[in-house]
Design an enzyme around this catalytic site. Structure first.
Site, short mmCIF file in Angstrom:
data_model
loop_
_atom_site.label_atom_id
_atom_site.label_comp_id
_atom_site.label_asym_id
_atom_site.label_seq_id
_atom_site.Cartn_x
_atom_site.Cartn_y
_atom_site.Cartn_z
N ASN A 1 -28.63 77.31 -20.56
CA ASN A 1 -28.64 76.91 -21.97
C ASN A 1 -29.85 77.49 -22.69
O ASN A 1 -30.45 76.84 -23.55
CB ASN A 1 -28.61 75.38 -22.10
CG ASN A 1 -27.20 74.82 -22.05
OD1 ASN A 1 -26.31 75.30 -22.76
ND2 ASN A 1 -26.98 73.85 -21.19
N ASP B 1 -26.09 77.96 -15.66
CA ASP B 1 -26.02 77.86 -17.11
C ASP B 1 -27.35 77.25 -17.54
O ASP B 1 -27.55 76.04 -17.43
CB ASP B 1 -24.84 76.97 -17.51
CG ASP B 1 -24.77 76.72 -19.02
OD1 ASP B 1 -25.64 77.23 -19.75
OD2 ASP B 1 -23.85 75.99 -19.45
#
Length: 558
Positions: free
Chosen positions: A445, A443
Protein backbone atom coordinates in the site's frame (compact mmCIF):
# COMPACT_ATOMS: atom_id res chain seq x y z
CA UNK A 1 3.61 -70.76 -1.97
CA UNK A 2 2.95 -72.65 1.31
CA UNK A 3 1.38 -76.07 0.70
CA UNK A 4 -1.71 -75.36 2.84
CA UNK A 5 -2.47 -72.22 0.79
CA UNK A 6 -2.13 -74.22 -2.46
CA UNK A 7 -4.49 -76.89 -1.11
CA UNK A 8 -7.00 -74.23 -0.04
CA UNK A 9 -6.91 -72.59 -3.49
CA UNK A 10 -7.28 -75.97 -5.21
CA UNK A 11 -10.34 -76.68 -3.05
CA UNK A 12 -11.92 -73.39 -4.12
CA UNK A 13 -11.44 -74.11 -7.80
CA UNK A 14 -12.87 -77.62 -7.41
CA UNK A 15 -15.96 -76.42 -5.51
CA UNK A 16 -16.90 -73.52 -7.76
CA UNK A 17 -17.24 -73.07 -11.48
CA UNK A 18 -18.91 -70.76 -14.00
CA UNK A 19 -20.28 -67.44 -12.68
CA UNK A 20 -19.34 -68.27 -9.09
CA UNK A 21 -15.72 -68.86 -10.03
CA UNK A 22 -15.63 -65.61 -12.01
CA UNK A 23 -16.94 -63.76 -8.93
CA UNK A 24 -14.16 -65.22 -6.84
CA UNK A 25 -11.50 -64.23 -9.37
CA UNK A 26 -12.53 -60.62 -8.98
CA UNK A 27 -13.18 -60.65 -5.24
CA UNK A 28 -14.72 -57.46 -3.90
CA UNK A 29 -13.02 -55.68 -1.04
CA UNK A 30 -13.97 -55.51 2.62
CA UNK A 31 -12.18 -52.48 4.05
CA UNK A 32 -11.20 -52.58 7.71
CA UNK A 33 -9.97 -49.53 9.59
CA UNK A 34 -8.18 -50.53 12.79
CA UNK A 35 -5.67 -48.27 14.55
CA UNK A 36 -3.75 -48.95 17.78
CA UNK A 37 -5.07 -46.94 20.69
CA UNK A 38 -8.57 -46.59 19.29
CA UNK A 39 -11.32 -48.65 20.98
CA UNK A 40 -13.32 -49.28 17.78
CA UNK A 41 -12.68 -50.65 14.32
CA UNK A 42 -14.84 -50.32 11.20
CA UNK A 43 -15.68 -52.95 8.59
CA UNK A 44 -17.11 -51.79 5.26
CA UNK A 45 -18.26 -53.95 2.36
CA UNK A 46 -21.07 -54.20 -0.18
CA UNK A 47 -23.56 -57.06 0.15
CA UNK A 48 -26.43 -57.67 -2.28
CA UNK A 49 -26.21 -54.10 -3.53
CA UNK A 50 -26.31 -52.60 -0.05
CA UNK A 51 -23.29 -50.93 1.54
CA UNK A 52 -22.56 -52.26 5.02
CA UNK A 53 -20.60 -50.17 7.51
CA UNK A 54 -20.05 -51.80 10.90
CA UNK A 55 -18.53 -50.19 13.99
CA UNK A 56 -17.27 -52.81 16.46
CA UNK A 57 -15.07 -53.02 19.53
CA UNK A 58 -11.48 -54.03 18.87
CA UNK A 59 -11.49 -56.34 21.91
CA UNK A 60 -14.71 -58.11 20.87
CA UNK A 61 -14.49 -61.81 19.81
CA UNK A 62 -14.67 -62.31 16.04
CA UNK A 63 -17.65 -64.66 16.39
CA UNK A 64 -19.95 -61.83 17.45
CA UNK A 65 -19.25 -59.87 14.28
CA UNK A 66 -19.77 -62.89 12.06
CA UNK A 67 -23.04 -63.71 13.83
CA UNK A 68 -24.19 -60.09 13.42
CA UNK A 69 -23.60 -60.29 9.67
CA UNK A 70 -25.46 -63.61 9.42
CA UNK A 71 -28.39 -62.34 11.51
CA UNK A 72 -28.61 -59.21 9.40
CA UNK A 73 -28.98 -61.29 6.27
CA UNK A 74 -31.68 -63.42 7.92
CA UNK A 75 -33.65 -60.32 8.90
CA UNK A 76 -33.49 -58.98 5.36
CA UNK A 77 -34.71 -62.33 4.00
CA UNK A 78 -37.57 -62.30 6.50
CA UNK A 79 -38.58 -58.79 5.47
CA UNK A 80 -38.51 -59.85 1.83
CA UNK A 81 -40.80 -62.83 2.55
CA UNK A 82 -43.29 -60.65 4.43
CA UNK A 83 -43.32 -58.19 1.56
CA UNK A 84 -44.13 -60.97 -0.91
CA UNK A 85 -46.85 -62.30 1.37
CA UNK A 86 -48.46 -58.88 1.55
CA UNK A 87 -48.45 -58.74 -2.24
CA UNK A 88 -50.18 -62.10 -2.45
CA UNK A 89 -47.05 -63.97 -3.41
CA UNK A 90 -47.02 -66.10 -0.28
CA UNK A 91 -44.28 -68.70 -0.22
CA UNK A 92 -44.40 -72.01 1.67
CA UNK A 93 -43.08 -71.66 5.22
CA UNK A 94 -39.57 -72.98 5.03
CA UNK A 95 -36.98 -72.21 7.65
CA UNK A 96 -34.11 -70.61 5.78
CA UNK A 97 -30.72 -71.99 6.60
CA UNK A 98 -28.47 -69.47 8.34
CA UNK A 99 -25.99 -67.87 5.98
CA UNK A 100 -22.48 -69.15 6.57
CA UNK A 101 -20.15 -66.28 7.53
CA UNK A 102 -16.49 -67.09 8.11
CA UNK A 103 -13.10 -65.41 8.06
CA UNK A 104 -10.04 -67.11 6.58
CA UNK A 105 -6.39 -66.15 6.81
CA UNK A 106 -3.56 -67.88 5.03
CA UNK A 107 -6.00 -70.60 3.93
CA UNK A 108 -7.22 -71.45 7.43
CA UNK A 109 -10.40 -70.46 9.21
CA UNK A 110 -9.82 -67.85 11.92
CA UNK A 111 -11.24 -69.07 15.26
CA UNK A 112 -14.27 -67.13 16.47
CA UNK A 113 -12.61 -66.54 19.83
CA UNK A 114 -9.87 -64.38 18.34
CA UNK A 115 -10.37 -60.67 19.09
CA UNK A 116 -11.28 -58.34 16.24
CA UNK A 117 -8.03 -56.35 16.40
CA UNK A 118 -6.06 -59.50 15.68
CA UNK A 119 -8.56 -61.33 13.50
CA UNK A 120 -9.02 -58.85 10.66
CA UNK A 121 -5.61 -59.04 9.00
CA UNK A 122 -4.73 -57.53 5.66
CA UNK A 123 -5.10 -60.22 2.98
CA UNK A 124 -7.59 -62.34 4.89
CA UNK A 125 -10.80 -63.48 3.18
CA UNK A 126 -14.33 -62.87 4.46
CA UNK A 127 -16.86 -65.47 3.27
CA UNK A 128 -20.54 -64.50 3.33
CA UNK A 129 -22.52 -67.38 1.86
CA UNK A 130 -20.92 -68.08 -1.50
CA UNK A 131 -19.50 -64.55 -1.79
CA UNK A 132 -15.93 -63.89 -0.74
CA UNK A 133 -14.26 -60.58 0.05
CA UNK A 134 -10.59 -59.69 0.15
CA UNK A 135 -9.95 -57.90 3.44
CA UNK A 136 -7.95 -54.69 3.14
CA UNK A 137 -6.80 -53.49 6.52
CA UNK A 138 -6.10 -49.76 6.74
CA UNK A 139 -6.33 -49.48 2.97
CA UNK A 140 -6.02 -46.06 1.29
CA UNK A 141 -9.37 -44.32 1.81
CA UNK A 142 -10.80 -40.97 0.83
CA UNK A 143 -11.90 -39.07 3.93
CA UNK A 144 -12.86 -36.08 1.79
CA UNK A 145 -13.84 -36.22 -1.89
CA UNK A 146 -15.76 -33.32 -3.43
CA UNK A 147 -16.15 -31.62 -6.79
CA UNK A 148 -16.43 -27.82 -6.95
CA UNK A 149 -19.90 -26.38 -7.31
CA UNK A 150 -19.07 -24.06 -10.21
CA UNK A 151 -17.75 -25.57 -13.45
CA UNK A 152 -16.67 -23.25 -16.27
CA UNK A 153 -15.37 -24.16 -19.72
CA UNK A 154 -11.67 -23.36 -19.91
CA UNK A 155 -11.21 -23.30 -16.13
CA UNK A 156 -9.54 -26.24 -14.32
CA UNK A 157 -11.78 -28.52 -12.26
CA UNK A 158 -9.81 -29.54 -9.17
CA UNK A 159 -11.46 -32.02 -6.80
CA UNK A 160 -10.97 -31.52 -3.09
CA UNK A 161 -9.41 -34.75 -1.83
CA UNK A 162 -8.03 -36.00 1.47
CA UNK A 163 -6.68 -39.52 1.80
CA UNK A 164 -6.07 -41.65 4.89
CA UNK A 165 -3.37 -44.34 4.60
CA UNK A 166 -2.49 -43.05 1.14
CA UNK A 167 -1.10 -40.26 -0.99
CA UNK A 168 -3.17 -38.01 -3.23
CA UNK A 169 -0.30 -37.94 -5.73
CA UNK A 170 -0.57 -41.73 -6.16
CA UNK A 171 -4.33 -41.82 -6.75
CA UNK A 172 -5.89 -42.76 -10.09
CA UNK A 173 -8.48 -40.58 -11.82
CA UNK A 174 -10.92 -41.02 -14.69
CA UNK A 175 -13.21 -38.20 -15.84
CA UNK A 176 -16.49 -38.67 -17.69
CA UNK A 177 -19.00 -36.39 -19.40
CA UNK A 178 -22.66 -37.34 -19.50
CA UNK A 179 -23.89 -38.19 -22.99
CA UNK A 180 -27.00 -36.03 -22.72
CA UNK A 181 -29.03 -34.15 -20.14
CA UNK A 182 -31.11 -37.29 -19.48
CA UNK A 183 -30.29 -38.83 -16.11
CA UNK A 184 -29.72 -42.33 -17.52
CA UNK A 185 -27.95 -41.41 -20.75
CA UNK A 186 -24.58 -42.89 -19.87
CA UNK A 187 -21.11 -41.38 -19.71
CA UNK A 188 -18.13 -40.90 -22.04
CA UNK A 189 -14.56 -40.85 -20.77
CA UNK A 190 -12.87 -37.48 -21.33
CA UNK A 191 -9.77 -37.44 -19.12
CA UNK A 192 -7.49 -39.38 -16.81
CA UNK A 193 -5.56 -36.73 -14.86
CA UNK A 194 -6.23 -35.32 -11.42
CA UNK A 195 -7.27 -31.98 -12.94
CA UNK A 196 -9.69 -31.70 -15.85
CA UNK A 197 -10.19 -28.58 -17.95
CA UNK A 198 -13.69 -28.63 -19.51
CA UNK A 199 -13.95 -27.68 -23.17
CA UNK A 200 -16.82 -26.00 -24.98
CA UNK A 201 -18.08 -29.50 -25.87
CA UNK A 202 -18.73 -30.08 -22.16
CA UNK A 203 -21.05 -27.08 -21.79
CA UNK A 204 -24.54 -28.04 -20.51
CA UNK A 205 -23.36 -31.49 -19.37
CA UNK A 206 -22.44 -32.78 -15.95
CA UNK A 207 -19.07 -34.33 -15.14
CA UNK A 208 -18.29 -37.50 -13.22
CA UNK A 209 -15.00 -38.42 -11.58
CA UNK A 210 -14.04 -41.96 -10.67
CA UNK A 211 -11.08 -41.86 -8.31
CA UNK A 212 -9.17 -44.66 -6.62
CA UNK A 213 -7.18 -43.87 -3.44
CA UNK A 214 -3.69 -45.33 -3.52
CA UNK A 215 -0.47 -45.59 -1.57
CA UNK A 216 2.13 -46.49 -4.14
CA UNK A 217 0.71 -49.56 -5.87
CA UNK A 218 -1.67 -50.40 -3.02
CA UNK A 219 -5.21 -49.27 -3.73
CA UNK A 220 -8.45 -48.82 -1.83
CA UNK A 221 -12.11 -48.58 -2.72
CA UNK A 222 -12.86 -46.33 -5.70
CA UNK A 223 -15.24 -43.42 -5.28
CA UNK A 224 -17.51 -41.79 -7.84
CA UNK A 225 -18.30 -38.08 -7.73
CA UNK A 226 -20.93 -36.46 -9.94
CA UNK A 227 -21.08 -32.69 -10.33
CA UNK A 228 -24.10 -30.93 -8.89
CA UNK A 229 -24.58 -28.81 -11.98
CA UNK A 230 -23.54 -28.78 -15.61
CA UNK A 231 -20.50 -27.08 -17.10
CA UNK A 232 -21.23 -23.44 -17.95
CA UNK A 233 -19.70 -21.22 -20.61
CA UNK A 234 -16.54 -19.43 -19.51
CA UNK A 235 -16.11 -15.64 -19.49
CA UNK A 236 -14.20 -15.58 -22.76
CA UNK A 237 -10.85 -13.80 -22.91
CA UNK A 238 -9.38 -13.15 -19.45
CA UNK A 239 -6.98 -10.45 -18.38
CA UNK A 240 -4.26 -13.02 -17.73
CA UNK A 241 -4.49 -14.90 -21.04
CA UNK A 242 -1.72 -12.97 -22.81
CA UNK A 243 0.52 -13.21 -19.75
CA UNK A 244 0.20 -16.99 -19.66
CA UNK A 245 1.92 -17.10 -23.06
CA UNK A 246 5.15 -16.14 -21.23
CA UNK A 247 4.74 -18.81 -18.54
CA UNK A 248 3.61 -21.87 -20.46
CA UNK A 249 6.18 -24.12 -18.77
CA UNK A 250 7.68 -24.52 -15.32
CA UNK A 251 11.15 -22.96 -15.17
CA UNK A 252 14.31 -25.06 -15.18
CA UNK A 253 16.72 -24.96 -12.27
CA UNK A 254 18.32 -22.64 -11.17
CA UNK A 255 15.55 -20.24 -12.27
CA UNK A 256 12.70 -19.63 -9.80
CA UNK A 257 9.40 -18.03 -10.84
CA UNK A 258 7.77 -15.88 -8.16
CA UNK A 259 4.32 -14.28 -8.03
CA UNK A 260 2.83 -11.78 -5.59
CA UNK A 261 -0.90 -11.13 -5.79
CA UNK A 262 -3.60 -9.57 -3.64
CA UNK A 263 -6.44 -11.81 -4.79
CA UNK A 264 -9.22 -10.22 -2.70
CA UNK A 265 -10.74 -13.69 -2.42
CA UNK A 266 -13.53 -13.16 0.09
CA UNK A 267 -16.27 -15.76 -0.25
CA UNK A 268 -18.47 -13.83 2.19
CA UNK A 269 -18.27 -10.51 0.34
CA UNK A 270 -19.26 -11.93 -3.05
CA UNK A 271 -21.74 -14.67 -3.73
CA UNK A 272 -20.30 -15.47 -7.16
CA UNK A 273 -18.07 -18.42 -6.27
CA UNK A 274 -16.67 -18.65 -9.79
CA UNK A 275 -15.49 -15.05 -9.52
CA UNK A 276 -13.79 -15.40 -6.16
CA UNK A 277 -12.35 -18.90 -6.51
CA UNK A 278 -12.12 -20.17 -10.08
CA UNK A 279 -10.41 -17.07 -11.44
CA UNK A 280 -7.54 -16.95 -8.90
CA UNK A 281 -6.48 -20.57 -9.16
CA UNK A 282 -6.91 -20.62 -12.94
CA UNK A 283 -4.68 -17.56 -13.20
CA UNK A 284 -2.14 -18.84 -10.69
CA UNK A 285 -1.98 -22.32 -12.25
CA UNK A 286 -1.23 -20.77 -15.64
CA UNK A 287 1.79 -18.89 -14.30
CA UNK A 288 3.52 -22.19 -13.45
CA UNK A 289 5.15 -20.52 -10.47
CA UNK A 290 7.59 -21.97 -7.95
CA UNK A 291 6.78 -19.51 -5.15
CA UNK A 292 3.43 -17.74 -4.73
CA UNK A 293 2.70 -15.06 -2.12
CA UNK A 294 -0.97 -14.10 -1.77
CA UNK A 295 -2.65 -11.40 0.30
CA UNK A 296 -6.26 -10.97 1.44
CA UNK A 297 -6.94 -14.68 1.22
CA UNK A 298 -10.19 -15.77 2.82
CA UNK A 299 -9.55 -18.68 5.18
CA UNK A 300 -12.39 -20.71 3.69
CA UNK A 301 -11.13 -20.07 0.16
CA UNK A 302 -7.63 -21.16 1.21
CA UNK A 303 -8.78 -24.41 2.82
CA UNK A 304 -11.58 -25.44 0.47
CA UNK A 305 -10.39 -24.15 -2.90
CA UNK A 306 -6.87 -22.79 -3.26
CA UNK A 307 -5.10 -25.53 -1.33
CA UNK A 308 -6.63 -28.53 -3.18
CA UNK A 309 -6.41 -26.72 -6.51
CA UNK A 310 -2.78 -25.67 -6.25
CA UNK A 311 -1.86 -29.01 -4.67
CA UNK A 312 -3.06 -30.61 -7.90
CA UNK A 313 -0.53 -28.43 -9.74
CA UNK A 314 2.35 -29.50 -7.50
CA UNK A 315 2.28 -26.75 -4.85
CA UNK A 316 2.13 -26.94 -1.06
CA UNK A 317 1.02 -23.99 1.03
CA UNK A 318 1.14 -22.34 4.45
CA UNK A 319 -1.38 -19.83 5.81
CA UNK A 320 -1.23 -17.00 8.34
CA UNK A 321 -4.64 -15.70 9.36
CA UNK A 322 -5.04 -12.17 10.70
CA UNK A 323 -5.96 -11.89 14.36
CA UNK A 324 -9.76 -11.90 14.84
CA UNK A 325 -10.36 -11.89 11.06
CA UNK A 326 -11.20 -14.50 8.44
CA UNK A 327 -8.54 -13.48 5.91
CA UNK A 328 -4.78 -13.50 5.86
CA UNK A 329 -1.59 -14.36 3.98
CA UNK A 330 -0.77 -17.51 2.02
CA UNK A 331 2.56 -18.71 0.64
CA UNK A 332 2.76 -21.66 -1.77
CA UNK A 333 5.90 -23.41 -3.03
CA UNK A 334 6.59 -26.07 -5.66
CA UNK A 335 7.29 -29.27 -3.77
CA UNK A 336 9.47 -30.70 -6.54
CA UNK A 337 11.89 -27.79 -6.05
CA UNK A 338 11.61 -26.86 -2.38
CA UNK A 339 10.91 -28.33 1.01
CA UNK A 340 9.52 -26.36 3.93
CA UNK A 341 12.04 -25.83 6.72
CA UNK A 342 10.19 -23.57 9.16
CA UNK A 343 7.78 -20.65 9.59
CA UNK A 344 8.35 -17.57 11.74
CA UNK A 345 5.18 -15.51 11.38
CA UNK A 346 4.39 -12.53 13.59
CA UNK A 347 1.71 -9.92 14.13
CA UNK A 348 3.65 -6.68 13.73
CA UNK A 349 1.91 -4.69 16.50
CA UNK A 350 2.32 -7.54 18.97
CA UNK A 351 6.00 -7.91 18.14
CA UNK A 352 6.55 -4.15 18.50
CA UNK A 353 4.99 -4.05 21.96
CA UNK A 354 6.41 -7.28 23.40
CA UNK A 355 9.69 -8.23 21.69
CA UNK A 356 12.77 -6.58 23.28
CA UNK A 357 14.49 -6.29 19.89
CA UNK A 358 11.98 -3.53 18.99
CA UNK A 359 12.33 -1.64 22.28
CA UNK A 360 14.18 1.31 20.73
CA UNK A 361 11.58 1.75 17.97
CA UNK A 362 8.73 1.40 20.48
CA UNK A 363 10.29 4.11 22.65
CA UNK A 364 10.44 6.53 19.72
CA UNK A 365 6.86 5.76 18.65
CA UNK A 366 5.65 6.18 22.23
CA UNK A 367 6.56 9.88 22.04
CA UNK A 368 3.21 10.27 20.27
CA UNK A 369 0.50 8.37 22.15
CA UNK A 370 -2.11 8.75 19.42
CA UNK A 371 0.19 7.25 16.78
CA UNK A 372 1.28 4.48 19.13
CA UNK A 373 -2.32 3.47 19.83
CA UNK A 374 -3.21 3.48 16.14
CA UNK A 375 -0.24 1.20 15.34
CA UNK A 376 -0.94 -1.21 18.19
CA UNK A 377 -4.58 -1.57 17.12
CA UNK A 378 -3.61 -2.92 13.71
CA UNK A 379 -3.68 -6.69 13.08
CA UNK A 380 -1.19 -6.53 10.19
CA UNK A 381 0.89 -9.71 9.99
CA UNK A 382 4.18 -10.79 8.48
CA UNK A 383 4.47 -14.30 7.09
CA UNK A 384 8.03 -15.66 7.06
CA UNK A 385 8.78 -19.00 5.40
CA UNK A 386 12.15 -20.70 5.03
CA UNK A 387 12.54 -23.09 2.09
CA UNK A 388 15.40 -25.38 1.11
CA UNK A 389 16.38 -25.89 -2.53
CA UNK A 390 15.99 -29.60 -3.30
CA UNK A 391 18.29 -29.31 -6.30
CA UNK A 392 21.09 -27.98 -4.14
CA UNK A 393 20.64 -29.22 -0.56
CA UNK A 394 21.86 -26.73 1.99
CA UNK A 395 20.87 -23.70 -0.03
CA UNK A 396 17.99 -21.89 1.62
CA UNK A 397 15.75 -18.92 0.86
CA UNK A 398 13.65 -16.76 3.15
CA UNK A 399 10.27 -15.82 1.66
CA UNK A 400 8.45 -12.94 3.37
CA UNK A 401 4.88 -11.91 2.67
CA UNK A 402 2.83 -9.03 4.09
CA UNK A 403 -0.11 -6.69 3.50
CA UNK A 404 0.53 -3.33 5.15
CA UNK A 405 -2.01 -0.89 6.59
CA UNK A 406 -4.35 0.33 3.87
CA UNK A 407 -5.30 3.94 4.76
CA UNK A 408 -4.11 6.59 2.24
CA UNK A 409 -2.93 8.78 5.14
CA UNK A 410 -1.26 5.91 7.01
CA UNK A 411 2.27 6.34 5.69
CA UNK A 412 3.66 6.76 9.21
CA UNK A 413 1.96 3.56 10.38
CA UNK A 414 3.31 1.65 7.39
CA UNK A 415 6.85 2.94 8.05
CA UNK A 416 6.80 1.60 11.60
CA UNK A 417 5.27 -1.70 10.41
CA UNK A 418 8.02 -2.11 7.83
CA UNK A 419 10.67 -1.21 10.42
CA UNK A 420 9.42 -4.03 12.66
CA UNK A 421 9.25 -6.43 9.69
CA UNK A 422 12.81 -5.79 8.51
CA UNK A 423 14.32 -6.15 11.99
CA UNK A 424 12.43 -9.41 12.51
CA UNK A 425 13.58 -10.71 9.14
CA UNK A 426 17.21 -9.80 9.83
CA UNK A 427 17.04 -11.60 13.16
CA UNK A 428 15.40 -14.84 11.98
CA UNK A 429 17.65 -15.10 8.92
CA UNK A 430 20.76 -14.83 11.11
CA UNK A 431 19.30 -17.42 13.51
CA UNK A 432 17.76 -19.92 11.09
CA UNK A 433 19.73 -19.67 7.84
CA UNK A 434 22.64 -17.21 7.91
CA UNK A 435 23.33 -15.83 4.46
CA UNK A 436 20.01 -17.02 2.99
CA UNK A 437 18.68 -14.58 0.35
CA UNK A 438 15.45 -12.73 1.08
CA UNK A 439 12.49 -12.58 -1.31
CA UNK A 440 10.05 -10.04 0.14
CA UNK A 441 6.60 -9.91 -1.49
CA UNK A 442 3.40 -8.14 -0.70
CA UNK A 443 0.82 -5.45 -1.03
CA UNK A 444 2.68 -2.64 0.75
CA UNK A 445 0.00 0.00 0.00
CA UNK A 446 2.93 2.30 -0.78
CA UNK A 447 3.82 4.07 -4.03
CA UNK A 448 7.48 4.39 -5.11
CA UNK A 449 7.76 7.87 -3.56
CA UNK A 450 6.61 6.59 -0.14
CA UNK A 451 8.84 6.12 2.87
CA UNK A 452 8.32 2.35 2.85
CA UNK A 453 9.82 2.08 -0.64
CA UNK A 454 12.76 4.26 0.39
CA UNK A 455 13.39 2.16 3.50
CA UNK A 456 13.47 -1.01 1.42
CA UNK A 457 15.51 0.34 -1.50
CA UNK A 458 17.92 2.61 0.43
CA UNK A 459 17.85 1.05 3.92
CA UNK A 460 17.19 4.43 5.58
CA UNK A 461 14.38 6.98 5.89
CA UNK A 462 15.30 10.45 7.19
CA UNK A 463 13.28 12.23 9.91
CA UNK A 464 12.10 14.88 7.45
CA UNK A 465 10.31 12.43 5.17
CA UNK A 466 6.74 13.56 4.54
CA UNK A 467 5.26 10.20 5.59
CA UNK A 468 6.13 10.82 9.25
CA UNK A 469 3.35 13.42 9.33
CA UNK A 470 1.05 11.75 6.77
CA UNK A 471 -1.94 11.67 9.15
CA UNK A 472 -1.58 15.22 10.45
CA UNK A 473 0.43 16.99 13.15
CA UNK A 474 -1.41 15.28 16.00
CA UNK A 475 0.06 11.92 14.92
CA UNK A 476 3.41 13.14 13.66
CA UNK A 477 6.53 11.28 14.79
CA UNK A 478 9.78 12.22 13.06
CA UNK A 479 12.75 9.88 13.38
CA UNK A 480 15.54 8.35 11.34
CA UNK A 481 14.57 4.77 10.59
CA UNK A 482 17.31 2.35 9.58
CA UNK A 483 16.98 -1.11 8.05
CA UNK A 484 19.09 -4.01 9.32
CA UNK A 485 18.91 -5.47 5.80
CA UNK A 486 21.01 -3.98 2.97
CA UNK A 487 19.17 -2.14 0.16
CA UNK A 488 16.78 -4.35 -1.78
CA UNK A 489 15.83 -4.28 -5.46
CA UNK A 490 12.28 -4.18 -6.82
CA UNK A 491 12.45 -7.20 -9.13
CA UNK A 492 9.56 -6.02 -11.32
CA UNK A 493 10.84 -2.45 -11.50
CA UNK A 494 8.34 0.37 -11.00
CA UNK A 495 5.19 -0.44 -12.97
CA UNK A 496 2.82 2.42 -13.66
CA UNK A 497 0.15 0.49 -11.80
CA UNK A 498 -0.40 -2.75 -9.93
CA UNK A 499 -3.72 -1.46 -8.58
CA UNK A 500 -6.30 -0.04 -10.97
CA UNK A 501 -9.69 1.22 -9.82
CA UNK A 502 -11.84 4.23 -10.52
CA UNK A 503 -10.15 7.14 -8.79
CA UNK A 504 -6.75 5.51 -8.28
CA UNK A 505 -4.10 3.90 -10.43
CA UNK A 506 -0.68 3.24 -8.96
CA UNK A 507 2.05 0.83 -7.94
CA UNK A 508 1.35 -0.68 -4.51
CA UNK A 509 2.60 -4.27 -4.88
CA UNK A 510 6.22 -5.44 -5.01
CA UNK A 511 8.64 -8.34 -5.12
CA UNK A 512 11.91 -7.22 -3.48
CA UNK A 513 15.13 -9.24 -3.72
CA UNK A 514 18.73 -8.94 -2.58
CA UNK A 515 20.66 -8.10 -5.77
CA UNK A 516 23.90 -9.63 -4.47
CA UNK A 517 22.15 -13.01 -4.09
CA UNK A 518 19.67 -13.15 -6.98
CA UNK A 519 19.19 -11.56 -10.37
CA UNK A 520 16.10 -10.90 -12.45
CA UNK A 521 15.89 -13.09 -15.54
CA UNK A 522 12.44 -12.11 -16.80
CA UNK A 523 9.54 -9.90 -15.76
CA UNK A 524 6.19 -11.05 -17.10
CA UNK A 525 4.64 -7.98 -18.80
CA UNK A 526 1.68 -6.44 -17.04
CA UNK A 527 -1.59 -5.98 -18.95
CA UNK A 528 -1.62 -2.94 -21.18
CA UNK A 529 -3.55 0.17 -20.22
CA UNK A 530 -6.08 -0.68 -22.92
CA UNK A 531 -6.63 -4.16 -21.49
CA UNK A 532 -6.94 -2.91 -17.92
CA UNK A 533 -9.37 -0.12 -18.75
CA UNK A 534 -11.50 -2.51 -20.80
CA UNK A 535 -11.85 -5.02 -17.96
CA UNK A 536 -12.20 -2.28 -15.35
CA UNK A 537 -15.16 -0.84 -17.26
CA UNK A 538 -16.77 -4.29 -17.63
CA UNK A 539 -16.34 -6.10 -14.30
CA UNK A 540 -16.87 -9.83 -14.60
CA UNK A 541 -15.37 -13.15 -13.62
CA UNK A 542 -12.49 -12.21 -15.94
CA UNK A 543 -11.35 -9.45 -13.58
CA UNK A 544 -12.34 -10.04 -9.94
CA UNK A 545 -9.51 -8.15 -8.17
CA UNK A 546 -8.44 -4.52 -8.53
CA UNK A 547 -4.84 -5.69 -8.08
CA UNK A 548 -2.66 -7.15 -10.81
CA UNK A 549 -0.36 -10.09 -10.10
CA UNK A 550 3.37 -9.44 -10.27
CA UNK A 551 5.29 -12.31 -11.86
CA UNK A 552 9.03 -12.58 -12.44
CA UNK A 553 11.72 -15.18 -13.03
CA UNK A 554 14.71 -15.00 -10.68
CA UNK A 555 18.06 -16.76 -10.90
CA UNK A 556 20.41 -17.59 -8.07
CA UNK A 557 23.74 -15.83 -8.35
CA UNK A 558 26.68 -18.24 -8.73
Amino acid sequence: MPSRVRIWLDTIFLRFSGPTLRRLCRMEAAVVRCLPGEPKLTISFCLQGSHKHMLRDQDEPLGKVLARISNGIAKNQSKAKKSKKNRGQEQPDEAAEPTVVKLFYDGEEVPETVLNAEAWQDGSVLQVGDVKYSVQRNAPTFTTAELPVSLLAGFPVCPKLEVEFGNVQDCEFTWFRENSSDQDSGWTQVGCERVYIPSNQDISFRLKLSCTPKDGSRGGLAKELVSVGAVEAGPGVCLFDNRHAFTAKVTDWPTVRVVSYNILADIYAQTDLSKTVLYPYCELAGYNCDIICLQEVDKGVYVDSLTPALDAFGLNGVFKVKEKQHEGLATFYRRSKFRLLSSHDIMLSEALSSDPMHAELLEKVSANGALKNKILQRSTSLQVTFLEDLNKPGRKVCVANTHLYWHPKGGNVRLVQMGVALKHLSHVISEVAPGAPLVFCGDFNSTPNAGVFQLLSEAVVPPQHADWSSSGPEESCSMELLSDIPPLLSACGLPAYTNYVRGFQGCLDYIFIQPDCMQVEQVIPLPSLEEVTTYEALPSVAHPSDHIALVCDLRWNP
